[in-house]
Design a protein around this motif. Structure first.
Motif, short mmCIF file in Angstrom:
data_model
loop_
_atom_site.label_atom_id
_atom_site.label_comp_id
_atom_site.label_asym_id
_atom_site.label_seq_id
_atom_site.Cartn_x
_atom_site.Cartn_y
_atom_site.Cartn_z
N GLU A 18 45.38 3.17 -35.74
CA GLU A 18 44.71 3.05 -37.03
C GLU A 18 44.05 1.61 -37.26
N GLY A 19 43.03 1.53 -37.83
CA GLY A 19 42.60 0.16 -38.01
C GLY A 19 42.05 -0.42 -36.80
N LEU A 20 41.45 0.54 -35.54
CA LEU A 20 40.85 -0.01 -34.32
C LEU A 20 39.37 -0.08 -34.70
N ASP A 21 38.94 -1.14 -34.28
CA ASP A 21 37.33 -1.82 -34.40
C ASP A 21 36.85 -2.23 -33.11
N LEU A 22 36.57 -1.48 -32.25
CA LEU A 22 36.38 -1.97 -30.94
C LEU A 22 34.71 -2.34 -30.68
N THR A 23 34.33 -3.37 -30.21
CA THR A 23 33.04 -3.60 -29.62
C THR A 23 33.09 -3.93 -28.20
N ILE A 24 32.08 -2.90 -27.52
CA ILE A 24 32.17 -3.16 -26.16
C ILE A 24 30.75 -3.91 -25.80
N ALA A 25 30.75 -4.97 -25.21
CA ALA A 25 29.60 -6.14 -25.03
C ALA A 25 29.52 -6.29 -23.64
N GLU A 42 39.00 5.79 -35.68
CA GLU A 42 38.32 4.49 -36.45
C GLU A 42 36.94 4.28 -35.76
N LYS A 43 36.63 3.10 -35.21
CA LYS A 43 35.30 2.73 -34.89
C LYS A 43 34.96 2.21 -33.65
N THR A 53 29.79 2.80 -17.10
CA THR A 53 29.61 3.90 -16.03
C THR A 53 30.84 4.46 -15.50
N GLY A 54 30.99 5.88 -15.55
CA GLY A 54 31.92 6.60 -15.26
C GLY A 54 31.61 8.11 -14.69
N VAL A 55 32.68 8.78 -14.63
CA VAL A 55 32.40 10.36 -14.51
C VAL A 55 31.67 10.82 -15.69
N THR A 56 32.17 10.32 -16.74
CA THR A 56 31.62 10.23 -18.05
C THR A 56 31.69 8.89 -18.63
N GLY A 57 30.54 8.66 -19.24
CA GLY A 57 30.59 7.35 -19.74
C GLY A 57 31.56 7.04 -20.94
N ILE A 58 31.32 7.66 -22.01
CA ILE A 58 32.17 7.57 -23.05
C ILE A 58 32.42 9.10 -23.97
N GLU A 59 33.76 9.08 -23.91
CA GLU A 59 34.25 10.58 -24.68
C GLU A 59 34.73 10.26 -26.01
N ILE A 60 34.40 10.55 -27.02
CA ILE A 60 34.88 10.36 -28.23
C ILE A 60 35.39 11.69 -28.89
N ARG A 61 36.70 11.88 -29.26
CA ARG A 61 37.29 13.12 -30.04
C ARG A 61 37.43 12.81 -31.34
N ALA A 62 37.51 11.74 -31.89
CA ALA A 62 37.64 11.47 -33.30
C ALA A 62 37.10 10.21 -33.61
N GLY A 63 36.76 9.92 -35.01
CA GLY A 63 36.13 8.64 -35.22
C GLY A 63 34.70 8.31 -35.30
N GLU A 64 34.41 7.21 -35.05
CA GLU A 64 32.99 6.75 -35.11
C GLU A 64 32.62 5.83 -34.08
N LEU A 65 31.49 6.27 -33.37
CA LEU A 65 30.56 5.53 -32.17
C LEU A 65 29.32 5.27 -32.74
N VAL A 66 29.03 4.03 -32.42
CA VAL A 66 27.58 3.49 -32.79
C VAL A 66 27.19 2.82 -31.42
N VAL A 67 26.01 3.30 -30.96
CA VAL A 67 25.41 2.75 -29.95
C VAL A 67 24.15 1.90 -30.11
N GLU A 68 24.17 0.63 -29.72
CA GLU A 68 22.92 -0.06 -30.27
C GLU A 68 22.20 -0.25 -29.19
N ASP A 69 20.70 -0.31 -29.49
CA ASP A 69 19.56 -0.33 -28.62
C ASP A 69 19.83 -1.40 -27.50
N GLY A 70 19.54 -1.15 -26.40
CA GLY A 70 19.68 -2.18 -25.20
C GLY A 70 20.85 -1.61 -24.16
N ALA A 71 21.68 -0.96 -24.88
CA ALA A 71 23.10 -0.68 -24.19
C ALA A 71 22.44 0.25 -23.24
N GLU A 72 23.21 0.26 -22.04
CA GLU A 72 22.95 1.40 -20.83
C GLU A 72 24.22 2.06 -20.62
#
Length: 166
Positions: A18-25, A42-43, A53-72
């Motif tokens: 709870e309370g996770l607010d992760l930014t991957i940059a 959370e987010k 990069t991975g077998v799957t890039g991102i797997e989200i099972r609950a919460g919120e994911l936002v992808v910004e322009d420019g990400a690969e």
């Protein structure tokens, strides 16, 4: 900043977080597994400077994911989807939105980015428990070099460039 994992998720949260607010940059790579596994409530924001990069890039099972322009975000081209109540369920998707059996809301917003793999976005619910929490998707932009699939959402694509049929 670079994070690399061999055979396991490079970033993985706990489903009770709870309370996770992760930014991957930076760069996140998993050789042999999902790069980022998010079962939390959370987010997570994928910044414009992120490369995942991975077998799957991102797997989200609950919460919120936002992808910004420019990400690969890239994944393998071998696709598989199967139920797993306590782990990842999809291989071969840049983003897998696969709701968890915990029946929590799930939201994915793609503002842009580049997606390479078997599926750019793959949304499904594979668990046996009844799902009443809402799953929402919003594709507003991006370059999609793979198709998008959704089992439970409609009318969520409002922008983007598509190399393959959606």
């Amino acid at each position: 900043t670079s994070l690399t994992s061999k055979g396991a998720a490079a970033i993985q949260s706990n489903g009770n977080t709870e309370g996770l607010d992760l930014t991957i940059a930076g760069t996140v790579v998993s050789d042999g597994d999902v790069a980022v596994y998010l079962p939390q409530v959370e987010k997570c924001t994928v910044a414009s400077t992120a490369e995942i990069t991975g077998v799957t890039g991102i797997e989200i099972r609950a919460g919120e994911l936002v992808v910004e322009d420019g990400a690969e975000i890239s994944a393998g081209n071998e696709f598989e989807a199967k139920a797993n109540g306590n782990g990842s369920t999809v291989k071969g998707a840049a983003i897998a939105a696969s709701a968890h059996s915990t029946n929590l809301p799930l939201s994915v917003t793609i503002n842009g980015g580049t997606f390479n793999c078997a599926y750019a976005l793959y949304e499904t619910y594979l668990e046996s428990a009844e799902r009443t929490a809402k799953t929402t998707l919003a594709v507003k932009g991006g370059t999609f070099n793979a198709p998008i699939f959704s089992k439970n959402c409609e009318g969520f694509i409002t922008g983007g460039t598509f190399a393959k049929a959606v």
